[in-house]
Scaffold this motif. Structure first.
Motif, PDB file in Angstrom:
ATOM      1  N   GLU A  19       0.815  -1.214   0.000  1.00 30.80           N
ATOM      2  CA  GLU A  19       0.000   0.000   0.000  1.00 30.80           C
ATOM      3  C   GLU A  19       0.851   1.267   0.000  1.00 30.80           C
ATOM      4  O   GLU A  19       0.350   2.348  -0.327  1.00 30.80           O
ATOM      5  N   ARG A  51      -6.416   1.779   2.117  1.00 35.82           N
ATOM      6  CA  ARG A  51      -6.612   0.786   1.059  1.00 35.82           C
ATOM      7  C   ARG A  51      -8.065   0.756   0.605  1.00 35.82           C
ATOM      8  O   ARG A  51      -8.353   0.694  -0.594  1.00 35.82           O
ATOM      9  N   PHE A  73       0.922   3.312  -3.240  1.00 34.79           N
ATOM     10  CA  PHE A  73      -0.317   3.939  -3.714  1.00 34.79           C
ATOM     11  C   PHE A  73      -0.713   5.163  -2.905  1.00 34.79           C
ATOM     12  O   PHE A  73      -1.711   5.804  -3.241  1.00 34.79           O
ATOM     13  N   ARG A  99      -8.702   3.727  -1.568  1.00 36.66           N
ATOM     14  CA  ARG A  99      -8.100   3.562  -2.905  1.00 36.66           C
ATOM     15  C   ARG A  99      -8.955   2.637  -3.771  1.00 36.66           C
ATOM     16  O   ARG A  99      -9.225   2.939  -4.946  1.00 36.66           O
ATOM     17  N   ILE A 100      -9.372   1.534  -3.189  1.00 33.59           N
ATOM     18  CA  ILE A 100     -10.213   0.602  -3.948  1.00 33.59           C
ATOM     19  C   ILE A 100     -11.536   1.267  -4.320  1.00 33.59           C
ATOM     20  O   ILE A 100     -12.042   1.107  -5.442  1.00 33.59           O
ATOM     21  N   ARG A 101     -12.106   2.034  -3.378  1.00 34.82           N
ATOM     22  CA  ARG A 101     -13.361   2.718  -3.665  1.00 34.82           C
ATOM     23  C   ARG A 101     -13.188   3.730  -4.799  1.00 34.82           C
ATOM     24  O   ARG A 101     -14.039   3.810  -5.693  1.00 34.82           O
ATOM     25  N   GLU A 102     -12.106   4.498  -4.797  1.00 40.87           N
ATOM     26  CA  GLU A 102     -11.870   5.478  -5.855  1.00 40.87           C
ATOM     27  C   GLU A 102     -11.612   4.803  -7.192  1.00 40.87           C
ATOM     28  O   GLU A 102     -12.038   5.298  -8.243  1.00 40.87           O
ATOM     29  N   GLN A 103     -10.903   3.684  -7.179  1.00 39.97           N
ATOM     30  CA  GLN A 103     -10.658   2.968  -8.428  1.00 39.97           C
ATOM     31  C   GLN A 103     -11.957   2.423  -9.022  1.00 39.97           C
ATOM     32  O   GLN A 103     -12.163   2.470 -10.240  1.00 39.97           O
ATOM     33  N   ARG A 104     -12.832   1.923  -8.162  1.00 42.25           N
ATOM     34  CA  ARG A 104     -14.099   1.381  -8.664  1.00 42.25           C
ATOM     35  C   ARG A 104     -15.016   2.487  -9.178  1.00 42.25           C
ATOM     36  O   ARG A 104     -15.732   2.309 -10.162  1.00 42.25           O
ATOM     37  N   SER A 105     -15.014   3.647  -8.515  1.00 41.04           N
ATOM     38  CA  SER A 105     -15.927   4.722  -8.908  1.00 41.04           C
ATOM     39  C   SER A 105     -15.348   5.649  -9.970  1.00 41.04           C
ATOM     40  O   SER A 105     -16.058   6.536 -10.448  1.00 41.04           O
ATOM     41  N   ALA A 106     -14.083   5.467 -10.339  1.00 37.99           N
ATOM     42  CA  ALA A 106     -13.454   6.374 -11.307  1.00 37.99           C
ATOM     43  C   ALA A 106     -14.193   6.392 -12.653  1.00 37.99           C
ATOM     44  O   ALA A 106     -14.395   7.475 -13.227  1.00 37.99           O
ATOM     45  N   ASP A 150     -20.866   2.091  -6.428  1.00 35.49           N
ATOM     46  CA  ASP A 150     -19.849   2.847  -7.166  1.00 35.49           C
ATOM     47  C   ASP A 150     -20.420   4.158  -7.702  1.00 35.49           C
ATOM     48  O   ASP A 150     -19.752   5.197  -7.671  1.00 35.49           O
TER      49      ASP A 150
END
Length: 666
Positions: A269, A313, A272, A316-323, A467
């Protein structure tokens, strides 16, 4: 300051005996060890040793040992017991202090104002020289002392020239006397200021003597600064070196923490984290201490650090999914805003979250996300009114159960648009906003504050709906509130009293209450005089006005004729927000989601509005036009604070022509 450090004691220590040193030492006899002696020695091995006999050693041996120490070590030894204190502060120990000082690389010689022990105490201890408080890190080199803040501000020790009415006097004190400077603050030691003032007084009116005194003081202070400059530079370099050492230890500790995090599966992590997250983690408790990390320390600090990294983490995962959804919403927002600017201010639009959940809009957004295709502006612009109408139809279905049976049986094609349909908000809460509009019409009830709930972020998204919600929450000035049937059912009821009042007003205006719609009444735009209150209001304000506490339930209406209505509208047009103190909103900054826009983009006065238009939009408008360049926020028309404002009988600047009002003496 320790008086024994400031001045070396003059007493002499006992000298070793010459006869004893001249006699040859006795021969040592070889000792044979037996089993009992060995066992006794093993038992005594764990006993605590004592250094009380160290002072009985020969002085040359002691001095040789002490000469290899540092000045700070000698200060610590002198404070350990009276024997060391007497020995180290003896006049003959001056060579020990000098040797210890030479063990410090680059340390300048002792200033003539200080003794060697006082010089060591100044450099290698952090005690305040006035109160003894520890932790005073800064050395005042012009005064050759350490002084804490409380002692510096104590008038018994220092004269504070900070708030002196004459700024020149403050600068004057800096030039002629050693002082402490903190920004614009100047502090002069009273022990230096008092003799200086006495010498000034002895000169009397002798200007030549005063000039000589000032010149001598200024030269003395200047020479002192030059002489102590090497010491100050050495101290600054020492502090820099110490900071570098502490930073190296901190970096080593942080690397050790990340090694521990790698054992828990969180080491990846680190790559990132953004700059702000790295700074926050770097300053967390357990990460900034300048000590090596031990297993015991890690057990104490690991829980909050592991929790924070796990949260980072998840973010980050939430932002990647909602991007992908964020990109799609940012692409359609300009088209939504452009459509909203073409519609009247009275139109009611869904929020961004509501619009994205409309089936037609959601299908198009999912298509952009999955296929990655470019936005078709023409196609989406044609889709906007269809989606908004669908939202109106779906949201209106939750209002029909609130209507009374007798109203549903009227001949009106769309019963919700009847002039008799009014709702009451019974919410008493203050979050997110207190309810000031208790009598609300349709369709404004669909965008009322207490019919919505906020769709919050989902830390661990599990579906595309999560998302999408996270994307809307992350976009600036996008409202995440949604129409909530449960909130609507809990807070909203049908306003029966307002409906009866509306029937009277509709009939007074010459329309049929069973068929008249609210749009027809708005187009009629009649003005109604309330006889008990002696004020003239619109038909919507009249619906809620009669049931207010100030009215006491009395009701008597008079409809203004066409001449009086036209004259009154001219009077209302004059009552607009003042151009200097009024609050205005830029028409070019209007957003589709106006719930957040009205709070952030207000301008006080037309001057500020014109400056905003030129700065933000490149438009130079000397006379901004209402409805084209700016607007005032539209609220619930039944609220007395919304324009047009009620006009009192005393404020009429024309002679009424309505017969009923003339008969009443208006």
């Amino acid at each position: 300051m320790d008086p024994d450090i400031a001045q070396i004691q003059t007493s002499e220590a006992p000298e070793p005996s010459v006869e004893a040193s001249a006699a040859p030492p006795p021969k040592k006899r070889a000792k044979t060890a037996n089993i009992a002696q060995i066992q006794g020695a093993l038992k005594r091995r764990g006993k605590k040793k004592s250094l009380s006999l160290l002072t009985d050693m020969p002085l040359d041996v002691i001095f040789e040992i002490f000469s290899n120490l540092l000045p700070g070590d000698l200060i610590a030894l002198s404070r350990s017991n009276k024997a060391f204190r007497t020995l180290l502060f003896h006049r003959s120990s001056i060579t020990v202090w000098r040797s210890a000082r030479n063990n410090v690389p680059g340390l300048p010689d002792c200033p003539p104002e200080l003794s060697e022990p006082a010089y060591a105490n100044l450099l290698f201890t952090t005690n305040c020289h006035y109160c003894g408080r520890q932790g005073t890190q800064i050395i005042e080199w012009l005064l050759l002392t350490r002084c804490c803040k409380s002692c510096r501000e104590n008038p018994a020790f220092f004269f504070d020239a900070t708030n002196h009415p004459n700024d020149h006097k403050r600068d004057w004190l800096r030039s002629y006397l050693p002082s402490i400077t903190r920004g614009r603050n100047t502090y002069v030691r009273m022990s230096d200021l008092a003799p200086f003032l006495e010498q000034w007084e002895t000169q009397g009116n002798d200007n030549g003597g005063i000039d000589h005194l000032l010149k001598r003081s200024k030269e003395k202070t200047k020479l002192l600064k030059q002489r102590l400059l090497p010491h100050q530079l050495w101290d600054e370099q020492r502090n820099r070196n110490r900071e570098l050492e502490l930073d190296a230890i901190r970096k080593q500790r942080r690397r050790a923490v990340w090694d521990k995090l790698s054992e828990t599966g969180l080491g990846d992590e680190k790559a990132f984290l953004n700059s702000s997250q790295k700074d926050f983690l770097r300053n967390m408790e357990g990460m900034k201490e300048p000590t090596p990390l031990t297993e015991r320390n890690w057990l104490k600090i690991k829980d909050p650090i592991i929790s924070w990294v796990q949260r980072a983490r998840r973010e980050r995962i939430r932002e990647q999914r909602s991007a992908p959804y964020t990109t799609a919403i940012n692409a359609i927002r300009p088209l939504l805003d452009a459509y909203g600017r073409t519609r009247p201010l009275t139109d009611c639009f869904p929020t961004t979250m509501d619009f994205c959940c409309i089936p037609q809009a959601r299908a198009y957004i999912d298509e952009l996300v999955t296929s990655g295709a470019a936005l078709d502006a023409a196609h989406f612009t044609g889709l906007i009114p269809i989606a908004i109408q669908q939202w109106h139809n779906d949201a209106s279905q939750h209002l029909y159960p609130l209507l009374p049976p007798w109203l549903i049986g009227t001949r009106h094609p769309d019963v919700l648009r009847s002039a008799l349909v009014w709702f009451h908000c019974a919410s008493k809460g203050s979050y997110p906003l207190p309810c000031n509009d208790t009598t609300i019409g349709y369709p404004r009830i669909l965008v009322h504050t207490h019919t919505r709930h906020e769709r919050r972020r989902v830390d661990e998204p599990q579906s595309p709906d999560d998302d999408l919600a996270n994307a809307v929450c992350d976009i600036y000035l996008c409202s995440s509130y949604m129409l909530d049937p449960a909130q609507l059912k809990a807070n909203i009821t049908f306003d029966l009293h307002a409906s009866f009042a509306a029937a009277e007003i509709v009939q007074l205006c010459g329309l049929d209450p069973s068929t008249a719609s609210a749009e027809e009444m708005d187009e009629l735009d009649a003005r109604i005089a309330c006889v008990p209150c002696k004020e003239i209001i619109t038909w919507r304000k009249a619906v809620s006005h009669v049931y207010k506490p100030c009215h006491a339930g009395q009701r008597e209406w008079v409809l203004l004729d066409d001449a009086d209505c036209a004259a009154l509208k001219k009077l209302e047009a004059k009552d607009r927000p003042k151009t200097t103190t009024g609050t205005f909103w830029c028409m070019r900054c209007r957003r589709f989601d106006r719930a957040m826009c009205n709070f952030f983009f207000s301008h006080k006065g037309l001057k500020a509005l014109k400056a905003h238009m030129e700065r933000a939009h490149g438009v130079v408008q000397f006379r901004p036009k209402y409805g084209v360049d700016y607007y005032v926020p539209d609220g619930e028309p039944t609220n007395d604070n919304e324009r047009p404002l009620p006009v009192m009988y005393k404020e009429l600047d024309f002679k009424v022509s309505t017969p009923e009002l003339i008969a009443l003496g208006w």
